[in-house]
Motif scaffolding. Structure first.
Motif, PDB file in Angstrom:
ATOM      1  N   GLN A 101       0.845  -1.200   0.000  1.00  0.00           N
ATOM      2  CA  GLN A 101       0.000   0.000   0.000  1.00  0.00           C
ATOM      3  C   GLN A 101       0.879   1.249   0.000  1.00  0.00           C
ATOM      4  O   GLN A 101       0.582   2.228  -0.679  1.00  0.00           O
ATOM      5  CB  GLN A 101      -0.927   0.016   1.226  1.00  0.00           C
ATOM      6  CG  GLN A 101      -1.790  -1.220   1.371  1.00  0.00           C
ATOM      7  CD  GLN A 101      -2.721  -1.440   0.190  1.00  0.00           C
ATOM      8  OE1 GLN A 101      -3.374  -0.509  -0.262  1.00  0.00           O
ATOM      9  NE2 GLN A 101      -2.761  -2.648  -0.342  1.00  0.00           N
ATOM     10  N   ASP A 122      -9.570 -13.464  -8.186  1.00  0.00           N
ATOM     11  CA  ASP A 122     -10.449 -13.284  -7.023  1.00  0.00           C
ATOM     12  C   ASP A 122     -11.010 -14.603  -6.513  1.00  0.00           C
ATOM     13  O   ASP A 122     -11.238 -14.760  -5.317  1.00  0.00           O
ATOM     14  CB  ASP A 122     -11.609 -12.335  -7.372  1.00  0.00           C
ATOM     15  CG  ASP A 122     -11.217 -10.873  -7.159  1.00  0.00           C
ATOM     16  OD1 ASP A 122     -10.184 -10.628  -6.507  1.00  0.00           O
ATOM     17  OD2 ASP A 122     -11.943  -9.986  -7.660  1.00  0.00           O
ATOM     18  N   PRO A 127      -9.420 -14.484   0.297  1.00  0.00           N
ATOM     19  CA  PRO A 127      -9.694 -13.032   0.293  1.00  0.00           C
ATOM     20  C   PRO A 127      -8.690 -12.237   1.125  1.00  0.00           C
ATOM     21  O   PRO A 127      -8.300 -11.134   0.748  1.00  0.00           O
ATOM     22  CB  PRO A 127     -11.100 -12.931   0.893  1.00  0.00           C
ATOM     23  CG  PRO A 127     -11.704 -14.272   0.657  1.00  0.00           C
ATOM     24  CD  PRO A 127     -10.598 -15.276   0.638  1.00  0.00           C
ATOM     25  N   ASN A 131      -6.882  -9.128  -0.831  1.00  0.00           N
ATOM     26  CA  ASN A 131      -7.036  -7.731  -0.409  1.00  0.00           C
ATOM     27  C   ASN A 131      -5.710  -7.002  -0.268  1.00  0.00           C
ATOM     28  O   ASN A 131      -5.606  -5.820  -0.566  1.00  0.00           O
ATOM     29  CB  ASN A 131      -7.795  -7.658   0.917  1.00  0.00           C
ATOM     30  CG  ASN A 131      -9.238  -8.079   0.732  1.00  0.00           C
ATOM     31  OD1 ASN A 131      -9.758  -8.069  -0.390  1.00  0.00           O
ATOM     32  ND2 ASN A 131      -9.885  -8.476   1.812  1.00  0.00           N
ATOM     33  N   LYS A 134      -4.222  -5.651  -3.537  1.00  0.00           N
ATOM     34  CA  LYS A 134      -4.966  -4.606  -4.250  1.00  0.00           C
ATOM     35  C   LYS A 134      -4.759  -3.233  -3.630  1.00  0.00           C
ATOM     36  O   LYS A 134      -4.701  -3.109  -2.406  1.00  0.00           O
ATOM     37  CB  LYS A 134      -6.463  -4.927  -4.215  1.00  0.00           C
ATOM     38  CG  LYS A 134      -6.858  -6.147  -5.014  1.00  0.00           C
ATOM     39  CD  LYS A 134      -8.359  -6.375  -4.874  1.00  0.00           C
ATOM     40  CE  LYS A 134      -8.765  -7.711  -5.436  1.00  0.00           C
ATOM     41  NZ  LYS A 134     -10.159  -8.038  -5.148  1.00  0.00           N
ATOM     42  N   TYR A 135      -4.706  -2.247  -4.490  1.00  0.00           N
ATOM     43  CA  TYR A 135      -4.690  -0.860  -4.022  1.00  0.00           C
ATOM     44  C   TYR A 135      -5.902  -0.174  -4.642  1.00  0.00           C
ATOM     45  O   TYR A 135      -6.063  -0.199  -5.861  1.00  0.00           O
ATOM     46  CB  TYR A 135      -3.392  -0.172  -4.458  1.00  0.00           C
ATOM     47  CG  TYR A 135      -3.306   1.280  -4.044  1.00  0.00           C
ATOM     48  CD1 TYR A 135      -3.239   1.641  -2.706  1.00  0.00           C
ATOM     49  CD2 TYR A 135      -3.308   2.298  -5.007  1.00  0.00           C
ATOM     50  CE1 TYR A 135      -3.165   2.977  -2.318  1.00  0.00           C
ATOM     51  CE2 TYR A 135      -3.225   3.637  -4.627  1.00  0.00           C
ATOM     52  CZ  TYR A 135      -3.159   3.972  -3.281  1.00  0.00           C
ATOM     53  OH  TYR A 135      -3.086   5.289  -2.901  1.00  0.00           O
ATOM     54  N   GLY A 137      -8.797  -1.195  -4.823  1.00  0.00           N
ATOM     55  CA  GLY A 137      -9.595  -2.170  -5.567  1.00  0.00           C
ATOM     56  C   GLY A 137      -8.918  -2.779  -6.790  1.00  0.00           C
ATOM     57  O   GLY A 137      -9.469  -3.684  -7.410  1.00  0.00           O
ATOM     58  N   TYR A 139      -5.592  -4.779  -8.566  1.00  0.00           N
ATOM     59  CA  TYR A 139      -4.384  -5.562  -8.270  1.00  0.00           C
ATOM     60  C   TYR A 139      -3.134  -4.791  -8.711  1.00  0.00           C
ATOM     61  O   TYR A 139      -3.067  -4.288  -9.837  1.00  0.00           O
ATOM     62  CB  TYR A 139      -4.418  -6.898  -9.014  1.00  0.00           C
ATOM     63  CG  TYR A 139      -5.230  -7.971  -8.326  1.00  0.00           C
ATOM     64  CD1 TYR A 139      -4.655  -8.791  -7.370  1.00  0.00           C
ATOM     65  CD2 TYR A 139      -6.579  -8.154  -8.636  1.00  0.00           C
ATOM     66  CE1 TYR A 139      -5.403  -9.787  -6.738  1.00  0.00           C
ATOM     67  CE2 TYR A 139      -7.331  -9.142  -8.007  1.00  0.00           C
ATOM     68  CZ  TYR A 139      -6.734  -9.955  -7.058  1.00  0.00           C
ATOM     69  OH  TYR A 139      -7.460 -10.935  -6.426  1.00  0.00           O
TER      70      TYR A 139
END
Ligand code: GAL
Length: 424
Positions: A101, A122, A127, A131, A134-135, A137, A139
Motif C-alpha cells: 500500500q 479473485d 480473500p 485484499n 490490491k490498491y 480495488g 491488483y
C-alpha cells in the motif's frame, strides 16, 4: 502472359507470404525483458527463483536478475528505494504486506487488473491475501506462496544423542536445550541479525502470550497490551533463549544457522519454512534427517508470511507484455507447485493438489485452513505482514537492542517497544 510479366507477380506473391509470416509471428508473441528484484540467494531460495526465471523464459521473454542478498530483504528494500527514486524501477520487485500500500500510494505501481480478471484471481486466492495485493480495488501485485513462520526445525540424531525430546512448550524447550548443551551440542542455531532476532521474538510472543495477546500487541499495537505482565514474561523468555545460542551467532546468515542443524552441530532452529528449502536442497528427508514442529506453544496457531511481487509501471509494449505474462505465470498451477516444492512454502492458489508435497507442507496446509477458521491465523510482524514498515523497523530495533544488551531490563525493553509502536 509472357515471362516478363510473370516474374514480378511471382516475386510479389513471395513477398506477401513473407510479410504475412512476419506479421503472424509478431502477433503471436512480443518478447520483452523483465527485471526482477528479489533476495532469494540461499540454496532453496535460489532454486525457487530459477523456477520463476524458467517459467518466464518459456514464454519467450528475457529475465534480468536483480538479486540483492540478505535474508528478510532489508538490503533489497534499501536498494529498491534508491532505484525508484532515481526513476529506474525494475519491472517486478519482491514487496510484501502493508508495504504494498505504501508503494502504491507513491503512484509507482502498475495496475494489473486485466490479468487478474482474465485469470480469475479473485476466486483463486483467499480473500485475506487478495485484499493485500490490491490498491484502491485494483491488483498491483501477485502473490507467490504462503510461508509459515512459527516453526521449530530439529535434528533427530542430535536429540537422540542428548536423550531429549522435541519440545512442544517453552518449559520443554529449555529442558531439551539443557540436555543438548550437556551433550556438547549447540542447543539453538541462531543468526544474530535483527530480523532473525525478531523472528524468534514473535514465536515466543505467540507461544507464551497466545493468539489474542499476539494480535493485540503485535498487530493492533495496543499500548496496554504492549506494557503488560504478559509482555514482560515474553521478553524474559525470549532473552533466556539467547543463553542457548553460540558465541559466533552475531551476524550469521540464517541459512548458515540452518546448516548447523543439518550437520548436527546444533539441535534446533526457530525459523520460517524457507529453512525447509535449505534442508531439501541439501538432500535431507523430512521426518528422517530433520523434523518440523510448530514453535513451542504455537501448534494451534499460524504466523503467515506471503511473498509477492509488486509490478512497477514500465514503458514499452514489449515490457508491459512480459510483465503481465510473468504475473499470469506466477499464479499458474504448474508454477505454484514447482516453486513451492523448492521454497519450503505452500501454494497460495486455493485447491491445489498437495500429493507431491511432504508432511511438513501438508501440516502447514491443513493448519492454514484450520487456523483461518478458528481465528488463530496471524500475520508475521517480523516479515512485513502485520504493521507499517516504520513501526516494524522501530520495534525490530528495540528487540535486537534488548537481545544484545546486558543492561536493558525486560521492563525497559517493554517501554521502549511501546514507544516504538507509536511510529505508525
Ligand atoms: C522472508 C521471505 C522469505 C525468505 C526469508 C529469508 O522475509 O519472505 O521468502 O526469503 O525472508 O530470506
Amino acid at each position: 502472359m509472357n515471362t516478363m510479366q510473370k516474374a514480378p507477380a511471382a516475386r510479389f506473391a513471395r513477398h506477401l507470404i513473407a510479410a504475412a509470416a512476419l506479421v503472424g509471428f509478431a502477433g503471436l508473441s512480443v518478447a520483452g525483458e523483465v527485471e526482477v528484484l528479489h533476495w532469494w540467494t540461499a540454496g532453496g531460495e535460489a532454486k525457487a527463483a530459477s523456477a520463476l526465471k524458467a517459467t518466464l523464459q518459456a514464454k519467450g521473454h528475457t529475465w534480468k536478475d536483480f538479486a540483492v542478498a540478505g535474508g528478510g530483504g532489508d538490503s533489497a528494500m534499501t536498494v529498491l528505494k534508491s532505484r525508484v527514486v532515481s526513476g529506474n524501477a525494475p519491472a517486478a520487485a519482491q514487496i510484501k504486506g502493508p508495504s504494498l500500500q505504501e508503494w502504491a500510494a507513491e503512484g509507482v505501481l502498475a495496475n494489473i487488473d486485466d490479468v487478474a480478471k482474465a485469470e480469475k484471481w479473485d476466486s483463486l486466492l483467499p480473500p485475506v491475501v487478495a485484499n493485500v495485493m490490491k490498491y484502491k480495488g485494483n491488483y498491483v501485485a501477485v502473490p507467490v506462496n504462503v510461508h509459515r513462520v512459527n516453526w521449530l526445525w530439529a535434528n533427530p540424531e542430535a536429540f537422540k544423542k542428548a536423550g531429549a525430546k522435541v519440545p512442544a512448550t517453552w518449559d520443554e524447550f529449555f529442558a531439551a536445550a539443557e540436555k543438548l548443551k550437556a551433550a556438547g551440542i549447540i542447543p539453538i542455531a541462531h543468526g544474530g541479525q535483527n530480523w532473525q532476532d525478531f523472528t524468534t521474538f514473535e514465536a515466543v510472543a505467540l507461544g507464551v502470550g497466545g493468539t489474542e495477546f499476539y494480535k493485540k500487541a503485535l498487530v493492533q499495537l495496543d499500548q496496554g497490551t504492549l506494557k503488560s505482565p504478559t509482555m514482560e514474561k515474553v521478553l524474559t523468555t525470549f532473552k533466556k533463549v539467547k543463553d542457548y545460542t553460540d558465541k559466533n551467532a552475531p551476524g550469521r546468515d540464517w541459512n548458515l544457522a540452518t546448516a548447523m542443524v543439518i550437520k548436527g552441530e546444533a539441535g534446533m532452529q526457530i525459523m520460517g519454512d524457507w529453512a525447509k528449502g535449505e534442508f531439501i536442497a541439501a538432500g535431507k528427508v523430512p521426518g528422517k534427517d530433520f523434523t518440523c514442529a510448530a514453535a513451542p506453544g504455537t501448534a494451534k496457531a499460524f504466523t503467515f508470511n506471503v511473498d509477492s511481487f509488486a509490478m512497477f509501471k514500465v514503458k514499452g509494449d514489449d515490457k508491459v507484455k512480459a510483465q503481465k505474462d510473468l504475473a499470469a505465470a506466477i499464479m499458474s498451477p504448474d508454477f505454484q507447485e514447482v516453486f513451492n516444492l523448492n521454497k519450503g512454502s505452500i501454494p497460495v492458489r486455493l485447491n491445489m493438489k498437495m500429493d507431491k508435497f511432504d508432511d511438513c507442507a501438508k501440516l502447514s496446509s491443513n493448519d492454514f485452513v484450520a487456523t483461518a477458521k478458528s481465528g488463530s491465523l496471524v500475520p508475521s510482524i517480523a516479515h512485513g505482514m502485520a504493521v507499517s514498515s516504520s513501526a516494524e523497523g522501530a520495534i525490530k530495533d528495540v528487540v535486537s537492542q534488548f537481545w544484545n544488551s546486558d543492561k536493558m531490563s525486560a521492563a525497559d525493553a517493554m517501554n521502549k517497544i511501546a514507544a516504538a509502536a507509536k511510529m505508525k
